[in-house]
Design an enzyme around this catalytic site. Structure first.
Site, PDB file in Angstrom:
ATOM      1  CD  GLU A 122       1.713   2.125  -2.773  1.00  0.00           C
ATOM      2  OE1 GLU A 122       2.791   2.435  -3.293  1.00  0.00           O
ATOM      3  OE2 GLU A 122       1.523   1.031  -2.177  1.00  0.00           O
ATOM      4  CB  SER A 123      -4.524   2.840  -6.501  1.00  0.00           C
ATOM      5  OG  SER A 123      -5.654   2.579  -5.669  1.00  0.00           O
TER       6      SER A 123
END
Length: 261
Positions: A58-59
Site C-alpha cells: 500500500e505504500s
C-alpha cells in the site's frame, strides 16, 4: 513411486495459516499484501511454487524484493530491489483500479457470510467498545482486486458474525445490490483461511465450509460461526505443513520470528 514429503504436527497456528495461504497463491501473478502473515505467505510462495509472484504494498512499492522481512509498509528495505515505487494516486488509480491485481490479502475484526468486512469499530459507532484502525485502502482493494483472500487468527462467533457492527469494506455483490450504479471490478472474498478450516465463496457469493484442518470437525466450525454456515457436500481435510515448508519459514524466511508466533 516417490515418497511423500515428510510432515510434522509440530506447527503453530501462524505457520499453518501462512503455509495454506502460500499454497492458495499457486498460479497467481500480482498480489496486494500487507505486513504480517500475508508477507510471509507471499515470501514462502515465491520460495516454493510461485517464483515469479509480484508483491504490491500500500505504500506504493511494486515488485518488492526486500533483503529482510519488513516491519511496516514504509520500512526502508522494501525499496531495495523493488521493481517500482509509485505515489498513492498512481498505485490506486492505475495499478489497483486498472485491474492489475490478481489477489488482495485483507484482514478484519469481523466478517459476514458474503465476505463484507469490518475493521472500523466494535459496538455502536458513536460509543464503540473498541475503535479499530479503519479502512486504509481495504475498500478499494475489495472492489478492484480480482479476488480477496482473508486470513484470520481466530474463528468464533464474535469474528464471524451474522451482522457486522460496521461495514468498512462491503462485498462487491452486496454493494451492487444496495446501489445498482456502483461498479466493482473484483469478485470479492473468495477464500477465508482460519485456525479451523477454509471457507470458499459459492456460486451465490456466500461463504461455504469446504475444508477443515486435521482433528477439526464440521460441527466445530459450524458452532464457531455466527450465522447458519453452508457446508459443502464433500468437505476435505487440509494437508498440514510439510517439514520443508516449516524449515523455510523457521530458518530462512522468519528466523527471528518477527511474525511467526
Amino acid at each position: 513411486m516417490t515418497d511423500a514429503p515428510p510432515r510434522t504436527r509440530a506447527h503453530t497456528t501462524s505457520e499453518l495459516l501462512t503455509v495454506l495461504s502460500a499454497r492458495h497463491l499457486r498460479g497467481k501473478r500480482r498480489v496486494f499484501a500487507g505486513i504480517g502473515l500475508p508477507t510471509l505467505a507471499v515470501t514462502l510462495a515465491r520460495a516454493t511454487t510461485s517464483p515469479d509472484l509480484e508483491q504490491v504494498y500500500e505504500s506504493g512499492v511494486c515488485g518488492a524484493h526486500p533483503p529482510r522481512l519488513p516491519e511496516t509498509i514504509g520500512d526502508a528495505p522494501l525499496a531495495t530491489g523493488a521493481e517500482a515505487i509509485l505515489g498513492m494516486h498512481a498505485l490506486f488509480g492505475y495499478v489497483l483500479q486498472g485491474g492489475y491485481l490478481d489477489v488482495g490479502f485483507l484482514g478484519a475484526a469481523q466478517i459476514d457470510r458474503f465476505g463484507s468486512l469490518n475493521s472500523t469499530v466494535i459496538g455502536d459507532y458513536a460509543t464503540p467498545a473498541a475503535r479499530l484502525p479503519g479502512a486504509g485502502g481495504a475498500t478499494e482493494v475489495m472492489a478492484n482486486a480480482d479476488e480477496i483472500f482473508v486470513v484470520l487468527r481466530r474463528h468464533d462467533p464474535r469474528s464471524f458474525v451474522d451482522r457486522l457492527d460496521f461495514t468498512t469494506s462491503p462485498a462487491p455483490s452486496v454493494a451492487r445490490r444496495a446501489e445498482p450504479r456502483v461498479r466493482t471490478r473484483g469478485r470479492g472474498v473468495t477464500t477465508v483461511i482460519t485456525p479451523l478450516g477454509v471457507l470458499t465463496a459459492d456460486a451465490d457469493g456466500e461463504l461455504c465450509l469446504t475444508a477443515t484442518h486435521p482433528g477439526v470437525s464440521v460441527e466445530q466450525v459450524v458452532a464457531a460461526t455466527g450465522w447458519r454456515l453452508r457446508v459443502a457436500e464433500n468437505v476435505t481435510v487440509t494437508e498440514p505443513p510439510t517439514a520443508a515448508e516449516l524449515d523455510l519459514l523457521r530458518t530462512t524466511i522468519d528466523p527471528t520470528r518477527v511474525y511467526l508466533r
